[in-house]
Design a protein around this motif. Structure first.
Motif, PDB file in Angstrom:
ATOM      1  N   GLU A 257       0.852  -1.197   0.000  1.00 46.03           N
ATOM      2  CA  GLU A 257       0.000   0.000   0.000  1.00 46.03           C
ATOM      3  C   GLU A 257       0.880   1.236   0.000  1.00 46.03           C
ATOM      4  O   GLU A 257       2.071   1.178   0.321  1.00 46.03           O
ATOM      5  N   GLY A 258       0.245   2.335  -0.297  1.00 45.24           N
ATOM      6  CA  GLY A 258       1.002   3.571  -0.263  1.00 45.24           C
ATOM      7  C   GLY A 258       0.296   4.691  -0.991  1.00 45.24           C
ATOM      8  O   GLY A 258      -0.805   4.503  -1.515  1.00 45.24           O
ATOM      9  N   PRO A 259       0.888   5.869  -0.999  1.00 45.24           N
ATOM     10  CA  PRO A 259       0.247   7.008  -1.661  1.00 45.24           C
ATOM     11  C   PRO A 259       0.421   6.950  -3.169  1.00 45.24           C
ATOM     12  O   PRO A 259       1.457   6.522  -3.668  1.00 45.24           O
ATOM     13  N   ILE A 260      -0.606   7.346  -3.862  1.00 44.64           N
ATOM     14  CA  ILE A 260      -0.476   7.607  -5.292  1.00 44.64           C
ATOM     15  C   ILE A 260      -0.059   9.072  -5.428  1.00 44.64           C
ATOM     16  O   ILE A 260       0.838   9.419  -6.188  1.00 44.64           O
ATOM     17  N   GLN A 261      -0.742   9.899  -4.615  1.00 41.44           N
ATOM     18  CA  GLN A 261      -0.357  11.305  -4.495  1.00 41.44           C
ATOM     19  C   GLN A 261      -0.419  11.603  -3.009  1.00 41.44           C
ATOM     20  O   GLN A 261      -1.486  11.527  -2.398  1.00 41.44           O
ATOM     21  N   LYS A 262       0.680  11.927  -2.414  1.00 42.95           N
ATOM     22  CA  LYS A 262       0.770  12.008  -0.958  1.00 42.95           C
ATOM     23  C   LYS A 262      -0.309  12.906  -0.375  1.00 42.95           C
ATOM     24  O   LYS A 262      -0.505  14.039  -0.797  1.00 42.95           O
ATOM     25  N   GLY A 263      -0.991  12.376   0.637  1.00 40.43           N
ATOM     26  CA  GLY A 263      -2.027  13.136   1.308  1.00 40.43           C
ATOM     27  C   GLY A 263      -3.300  13.271   0.510  1.00 40.43           C
ATOM     28  O   GLY A 263      -4.293  13.841   0.988  1.00 40.43           O
ATOM     29  N   ARG A 264      -3.298  12.738  -0.701  1.00 43.25           N
ATOM     30  CA  ARG A 264      -4.475  12.962  -1.539  1.00 43.25           C
ATOM     31  C   ARG A 264      -5.092  11.660  -2.054  1.00 43.25           C
ATOM     32  O   ARG A 264      -6.306  11.534  -2.190  1.00 43.25           O
ATOM     33  N   SER A 265      -4.244  10.699  -2.343  1.00 43.98           N
ATOM     34  CA  SER A 265      -4.769   9.434  -2.875  1.00 43.98           C
ATOM     35  C   SER A 265      -3.850   8.299  -2.458  1.00 43.98           C
ATOM     36  O   SER A 265      -2.650   8.500  -2.230  1.00 43.98           O
TER      37      SER A 265
ATOM     38  N   ASN B  35     -11.418  16.833  -3.114  1.00 42.82           N
ATOM     39  CA  ASN B  35     -11.277  18.086  -2.361  1.00 42.82           C
ATOM     40  C   ASN B  35     -11.930  17.869  -1.010  1.00 42.82           C
ATOM     41  O   ASN B  35     -12.294  16.734  -0.659  1.00 42.82           O
ATOM     42  N   ASP B  36     -12.096  18.943  -0.229  1.00 42.88           N
ATOM     43  CA  ASP B  36     -12.646  18.808   1.122  1.00 42.88           C
ATOM     44  C   ASP B  36     -14.045  18.227   1.137  1.00 42.88           C
ATOM     45  O   ASP B  36     -14.483  17.676   2.134  1.00 42.88           O
ATOM     46  N   ARG B  37     -14.734  18.291   0.038  1.00 46.72           N
ATOM     47  CA  ARG B  37     -16.136  17.866   0.042  1.00 46.72           C
ATOM     48  C   ARG B  37     -16.400  16.658  -0.847  1.00 46.72           C
ATOM     49  O   ARG B  37     -17.532  16.195  -0.954  1.00 46.72           O
ATOM     50  N   ASN B  38     -15.379  16.168  -1.466  1.00 42.45           N
ATOM     51  CA  ASN B  38     -15.576  15.046  -2.401  1.00 42.45           C
ATOM     52  C   ASN B  38     -14.471  14.016  -2.252  1.00 42.45           C
ATOM     53  O   ASN B  38     -13.293  14.377  -2.252  1.00 42.45           O
ATOM     54  N   ARG B  39     -14.887  12.756  -2.115  1.00 44.64           N
ATOM     55  CA  ARG B  39     -13.931  11.653  -2.074  1.00 44.64           C
ATOM     56  C   ARG B  39     -14.437  10.541  -2.984  1.00 44.64           C
ATOM     57  O   ARG B  39     -15.640  10.323  -3.117  1.00 44.64           O
ATOM     58  N   LEU B  40     -13.494   9.853  -3.565  1.00 42.70           N
ATOM     59  CA  LEU B  40     -13.837   8.750  -4.455  1.00 42.70           C
ATOM     60  C   LEU B  40     -13.144   7.486  -3.960  1.00 42.70           C
ATOM     61  O   LEU B  40     -11.973   7.524  -3.617  1.00 42.70           O
ATOM     62  N   PHE B  41     -13.879   6.376  -3.926  1.00 37.37           N
ATOM     63  CA  PHE B  41     -13.322   5.094  -3.502  1.00 37.37           C
ATOM     64  C   PHE B  41     -13.642   4.060  -4.581  1.00 37.37           C
ATOM     65  O   PHE B  41     -14.781   3.956  -5.018  1.00 37.37           O
TER      66      PHE B  41
ATOM     67  N   GLY C 243     -16.025 -19.336  -6.756  1.00 42.94           N
ATOM     68  CA  GLY C 243     -15.474 -18.106  -6.208  1.00 42.94           C
ATOM     69  C   GLY C 243     -16.326 -16.886  -6.467  1.00 42.94           C
ATOM     70  O   GLY C 243     -17.281 -16.909  -7.225  1.00 42.94           O
ATOM     71  N   ASN C 244     -15.952 -15.822  -5.763  1.00 44.71           N
ATOM     72  CA  ASN C 244     -16.641 -14.541  -5.843  1.00 44.71           C
ATOM     73  C   ASN C 244     -15.785 -13.507  -6.566  1.00 44.71           C
ATOM     74  O   ASN C 244     -14.559 -13.606  -6.580  1.00 44.71           O
ATOM     75  N   ALA C 245     -16.478 -12.528  -7.122  1.00 40.14           N
ATOM     76  CA  ALA C 245     -15.824 -11.324  -7.628  1.00 40.14           C
ATOM     77  C   ALA C 245     -16.715 -10.144  -7.276  1.00 40.14           C
ATOM     78  O   ALA C 245     -17.934 -10.229  -7.407  1.00 40.14           O
ATOM     79  N   THR C 246     -16.117  -9.077  -6.756  1.00 39.59           N
ATOM     80  CA  THR C 246     -16.902  -7.877  -6.457  1.00 39.59           C
ATOM     81  C   THR C 246     -16.157  -6.657  -6.975  1.00 39.59           C
ATOM     82  O   THR C 246     -14.927  -6.673  -7.113  1.00 39.59           O
ATOM     83  N   ALA C 247     -16.912  -5.613  -7.249  1.00 40.12           N
ATOM     84  CA  ALA C 247     -16.347  -4.325  -7.631  1.00 40.12           C
ATOM     85  C   ALA C 247     -17.218  -3.234  -7.031  1.00 40.12           C
ATOM     86  O   ALA C 247     -18.448  -3.333  -7.085  1.00 40.12           O
ATOM     87  N   SER C 248     -16.576  -2.225  -6.425  1.00 39.36           N
ATOM     88  CA  SER C 248     -17.322  -1.136  -5.789  1.00 39.36           C
ATOM     89  C   SER C 248     -16.731   0.193  -6.203  1.00 39.36           C
ATOM     90  O   SER C 248     -15.508   0.349  -6.205  1.00 39.36           O
ATOM     91  N   ALA C 249     -17.600   1.134  -6.523  1.00 38.44           N
ATOM     92  CA  ALA C 249     -17.175   2.509  -6.785  1.00 38.44           C
ATOM     93  C   ALA C 249     -18.105   3.425  -6.002  1.00 38.44           C
ATOM     94  O   ALA C 249     -19.323   3.331  -6.154  1.00 38.44           O
ATOM     95  N   ARG C 250     -17.530   4.240  -5.149  1.00 36.31           N
ATOM     96  CA  ARG C 250     -18.376   5.104  -4.290  1.00 36.31           C
ATOM     97  C   ARG C 250     -17.875   6.536  -4.342  1.00 36.31           C
ATOM     98  O   ARG C 250     -16.687   6.804  -4.207  1.00 36.31           O
TER      99      ARG C 250
END
Lengths: 284, 803
Positions: free
Chosen positions: B274-282, B324-330, B351-358
């Motif tokens: 694990e780790g940052p894609i963009q530090k502090g942001r992603s 930004n402060d009001r929007n996050r994507l997962f 087996g299972n497969a799942t995908a989530s976008a929030r």
């Protein structure tokens, strides 16, 4: 591919999982003799018709069930009464015999009445027509002859025209040189006309060439049965051949019966036709 | 007890009749009264935001946000968010979380504010940590009852089966929750079936949460953030299953530093990065594991076992993006497979497969929401290849889910939530194909089905009388539409055993054939009886539209799902529960007692001697009727200090009564277990060594055993007592685990490691998976009965590392 093969395949796969097996003798709260067992298959072929009465035995006991004596056994239809007389031959303990009913059977509903120790057990069965067998054929079984085994196998096939009107059920027995080969319930073939066309060609049995000699007479007896008896044999097969398979579906339950007052077994009156075919080996 | 049941039934009937007539009026009255609520908070303000780990950036679930001046606080949600209503004025606000140093800020006097707080981990997790008074009293304070949150740290400290820490095994030790048994898939909650549990991983449905026949779960502990189980008082945002919701969140990854963690053991290995894609942001997280038990089979003296394959693997991935402060994507996904095979002859994988976008959006200081798009798949494949003959069965179930969930802070005492969900189900039990050289192909086509399931809900959490009374009330409306293409069978239901098919209806693509709908009220109450005790009550109705045909003797990976229809109506569960919650020693020790009663309508079961495996006329093998379960659950739990652990006990009964089964008489459900006891404890012998013990006991599974046999036409047939009237031997076992962390866990240098030594089933108890009866080849006419079981004791060693 029938469900037998499905069960076998999945069962084999289950054996690959990490598990152990330990033989046990369970405390089953057995109650010996609790159930009254009636075996009554009446037809229009055998001169002597018999009905066997017995008691159930303990699960782990080696016993064919204690014979029941001093019962009054009758089959009636309208005003007709056919009495079955208890045999006093030691080897036929529990058997009740009638030698006139077979010649007098007429299409319609028959009632069985068994009186024993202040209890009366009854059942009904309809005596229905059965189609004539057009032919019996013996064909090489391609599946097992295709290299999985060195054994040459034959399919014994029956051919007949289904009765009109639907709702027909049949049972087929196999004879070799007039000797019954399908005496046990799991050996019999039961057919529901739900899956049949007007003209039926059905593979009854598969036999190894090692069990046959050229010139052997193979006979098939086609018997009309009720839907209840069809389901009786279906369940009997699963109970005795796949009992305890945890992946078999529902928990096990008693084989269905058409007898009253908690008795088990079955009462059926059937019309029978038969046909024969001489066996000649075809070779690989 | 019969009279009590009648009283409950009469209460339900009255309540439902009242709701049907008054539901709109009731909601209107409630809503208007909410808007008109005025008290001295009328001129107040809100503080809201997110609490997260200062170092990793990961949100902290269940962190405490406390205002000592008014003795009031809240805890962060499963997304790490909090909303704190305050009266006019300035206040100290303390943010705290177990294992972290607290932080204090000043807010006010009267302005809605967004404050995101980072907390720093304290020195040693095993040392006793002092937390603020409300940190551990959430079990008393929250209106939620019949729900349990389990931290991943608690799970890691428990003895592990074959060295593998497991989420489901921990859950199954909680009161009211039972394992389906060694070798079986799934778990049971308050007498419900395995298919009645809604298992969610980052909001996507997981249809089969077990690997290797329930020896492991599909949840890699390195990828899990938060685990919460709801057995009752279920929020109306959840629907579609009768018994429980197991909601598991995936970790999002460290936003500041790159890290690698993993473990290698005798049976499996795992690795996460694990780790940052963009530090502090992603950030990102990727995690995988694989077992290799089949490698050891190569050394087996048994030739058949040497050619067997038996393993599983799974992969998790997640990406976090702060727009930004009001929007996050997962965005996250899971993929896993179990494989068993024998040479090239037979194969079985599932087996299972799942995908989530929030998308998480804060619209204003009072209004926020989540919009999610989710995908779930479960499939299994069975194949055989014998040269001239082959066999294949491929089956799967898919669903696509669009979810919108919103929260609006009406005022200091009312939090309103609402949302709309739509799921498109695609059930394809498959086609069983068998081919033989020189012969035509045989196929059994199992009924395919498609459906749309919609849910809309409203919910309000209201605090009254200075928070001494909290009410959570809501309503979920659900609609289920069966849509073509597909086919449905019409049955002749007059037969003594089987229903026979009399007609087949073919559904055109897009044609809506059946529509089912229902209202599902939800209600929870909490009354504070003091600072450390409360009384709670809850009621919920749940409707389930898709279900699984399960063998009553085992729960298997190839049990197919089917949907409600004109033959099998939707199942309905009504549950009422009451509980008393009390904490001791400054909330160090939590205790609770709950009693519940659950009424089931249209519960289905397989008929006597039913045949469900690969049956294209499956509905004809099922019957519906009524069921009920009731019980009492007790829990004592200590999460702090050198000794941590819990003790849970459940007494319960679960019964069914279905026409066409067991001669119409009531019978015990196969998952009926009168007594269920779980003891789990861990003691920090030193900063480097922790020892843990698990002990589980439960009444033997209900089973149908023979009570005699009959002799008929030259063969023996068993005679059975009533369905499930017998019991397998009681289940119990003791597990031990020792965790050794060189250096005492104090992080010195980038690389840290630990060793886990465990023994599963120390005294080798034989706990039967199933009972088999077969003809005794040596003594014809005498049956041979056997237990199948998982052998023990099983030792394991696992090396864990992190850098």
């Amino acid at each position: 591919m029938n469900r037998v093969t499905v069960y076998l395949m999945i069962f084999i796969l289950q054996m690959l999982t990490i598990s152990c097996e330990k033989e046990v003798v369970l405390d089953l709260s057995d109650r010996q003799g609790l159930y009254f067992v009636v075996e009554a298959n009446i037809d229009d072929v055998s001169a002597n018709q018999w009905i066997r009465l017995s008691r159930s035995s303990s699960y782990y006991e080696v016993s064919t069930g204690k014979p029941v004596s001093d019962a009054i056994v009758t089959i009636t239809r309208g005003g007709e009464n056919h009495v079955f007389t208890e045999s006093h031959v030691d080897s036929l303990a529990g058997y009740y015999i009638n030698s006139t009913l077979a010649n007098r059977l007429r299409y319609g509903t028959y009632q069985l009445t068994v009186e024993h120790e202040d209890r009366i057990y009854t059942a009904e069965s309809e005596y229905k027509p059965v189609p004539d067998i057009d032919s019996v054929t013996i064909d090489l079984n391609f599946f097992f002859s295709s290299g999985l085994t060195n054994d040459t196998l034959y399919d014994i096939n029956i051919h007949f025209r289904n009765l009109q009107g639907g709702g027909s059920y049949y049972l087929v027995d196999l004879y070799i040189n007039r000797k019954l080969q399908t005496g046990r319930p799991s050996q019999k073939t039961v057919i529901s006309d739900q899956d049949l066309e007007d003209y039926v060609s059905y593979s009854v049995k598969t036999i190894s060439q090692n069990d046959l000699d050229d010139g052997d007479m193979l006979g098939l007896a086609l018997r009309s049965i009720s839907r209840e008896m069809y389901e009786f044999y279906q369940v009997f097969f699963f109970q005795t051949d796949l009992s305890g398979n945890p992946f078999a579906g529902a928990p096990p339950a008693n084989i269905p019966t058409n007898l009253s007052e908690g008795a088990i077994g079955f009462f059926q009156v059937s019309s029978v036709t038969s046909a024969m075919k001489e066996f000649k080996s075809i070779g690989d | 007890m019969v009279r009590l049941q009648k009283v409950f039934r009469q209460l339900f009937d009255w309540f439902f009749m009242y709701l049907k007539k008054r539901v709109i009026q009731l909601l209107t009255i409630c809503f208007l009264s909410l808007l008109s609520m005025h008290d001295n908070y009328a001129q107040g303000f809100f503080v809201r935001g997110t609490v997260f780990d200062e170092v990793t950036g990961e949100t902290l679930v269940g962190a405490n946000v406390f205002v000592p001046d008014i003795q009031y606080g809240v805890i962060t949600s499963n997304k790490g968010d909090y909303e704190l209503p305050l009266p006019k004025g300035e206040f100290r606000v303390i943010f705290s979380f177990i294992g972290y140093n607290s932080r204090e800020i000043i807010v006010g006097p009267a302005r809605d504010t967004v404050i995101n707080i980072g907390l720093v981990s304290s020195a040693v997790a095993l040392e006793e940590v002092t937390v603020s008074a409300l940190a551990a009293d959430r079990n008393v304070d929250r209106a939620e009852m019949s729900s349990i949150a389990v931290s991943i740290e608690t799970i890691r400290n428990m003895p592990a089966f074959l060295g593998e820490v497991d989420v489901l095994r921990t859950i199954q030790m909680l009161p009211g929750v039972q394992s389906a048994g060694d070798g079986n898939t799934g778990f049971f909650v308050r007498g419900g079936n395995a298919d009645q549990n809604l298992v969610l991983f980052d909001d996507a449905v997981v249809f089969n949460a077990s690997h290797l026949f329930n020896f492991f779960s599909v949840f890699n502990p390195d990828a899990v953030d938060d685990v919460k189980l709801y057995k009752g008082g279920i929020h109306p945002s959840y629907g579609g299953r009768l018994s429980s919701v197991l909601d598991i969140d995936m970790r999002g990854g460290d936003m500041e530093n790159y890290r690698v963690t993993g473990g290698a053991g005798l049976i499996s290995s795992r690795l996460s990065a694990e780790g940052p894609i963009q530090k502090g942001r992603s950030s990102f997280l990727v995690s995988g594991r694989r077992t290799y038990a089949d490698l050891f089979l190569r050394f087996s003296p048994d030739e058949n076992q040497r050619d067997a394959r038996l393993f599983f693997y799974d992969l998790n991935g997640k990406m976090n993006y702060v727009i930004n402060d009001r929007n996050r994507l997962f965005v996250s996904g899971y993929f896993g497979r179990d494989i068993t095979a024998f040479k090239d002859l037979f194969g079985f994988d599932w087996g299972n497969a799942t995908a989530s976008a929030r998308w998480n959006r804060i619209f204003s200081d009072r209004f926020s929401g989540n919009i999610s798009l989710l995908y779930s798949n479960y499939q299994f494949n069975i194949n055989g290849d014998l040269g001239p003959a082959s066999f294949r069965w491929n089956s799967d179930i898919n669903n696509i889910n669009l979810k919108t969930d919103f929260t609006y802070l009406i005022n200091n005492n009312n939090t309103f939530s609402f949302g709309v969900h739509s799921i498109y189900h695609m059930l394809d039990p498959g086609v069983i194909r068998a081919s033989i050289e020189g012969a035509s192909l045989t196929t059994i086509e199992l009924s395919q089905g498609n459906a749309l399931e919609h849910g809309v809900y409203l919910n309000n959490e209201q605090s009254l009388f200075g928070n001494r009374l909290v009410m959570v009330y809501g309503l979920r409306g659900s609609v289920f539409q069966v849509i073509g293409p597909g086919k449905q069978y019409v049955f002749d239901k007059s037969g003594p055993v089987n229903w026979e098919v009399t007609d087949t209806l073919f559904l055109e693509r897009g044609e809506i054939y059946d529509t089912f709908r229902g209202l599902e009220p939800r209600l929870s109450l909490r009354v504070n009886l003091g600072t450390n005790s409360s009384l709670k009550a809850g009621y919920h109705r749940m409707i389930q539209y898709i279900q699984q045909a399960q063998s009553a003797q085992s729960v298997a990976p190839y049990d197919v799902w089917y949907m409600s229809s004109n033959n099998i109506p939707p199942q309905v569960a009504d549950q009422i529960a009451i509980g008393y919650f009390r904490n001791f020693r400054n909330d160090e020790i939590e205790t609770s007692v709950e009693i519940y009663y659950k009424d089931l309508t249209n519960i289905s079961d397989v008929i006597d001697n039913g045949d469900i495996l690969g049956n294209e006329f499956l509905e004809g093998q099922m019957r519906v009727g009524n069921g009920w379960s009731y019980g009492a659950e007790m829990l004592v739990r200590k999460d702090q200090g050198r000794f941590t652990g819990f003790a849970g006990y459940t007494w319960s009964r679960t019964r069914r009564k279905i026409d066409g089964i067991n001669n119409g008489k009531a019978y015990y459900a196969p998952n009926d277990r009168s007594h269920d006891l779980s003891l789990s404890g861990g003691y920090a012998l030193s900063p480097a060594v922790t020892a843990s013990l698990n002990f589980v006991y439960s009444t033997g599974r209900a089973f149908t055993l023979p009570v005699g046999k009959m002799y008929f036409q030259g063969a023996f047939a068993p005679i059975y007592a009533d369905r499930n009237s017998s019991r397998l031997p009681d289940y119990h076992r003791l597990d031990l685990s020792v965790n050794y962390t060189p250096g005492g866990g104090r992080e010195s240098g980038r690389f840290t490691s630990s060793w886990n030594f465990s023994v599963f089933n120390i005294y080798g108890r034989v706990n039967p998976i199933s009972v088999s009866f077969a003809e005794n080849a040596e003594s014809p006419g005498i049956p041979r009965s056997s237990f199948f079981y998982v052998p023990g004791p099983i030792p394991a060693v696992t090396w864990n590392f992190k850098f």
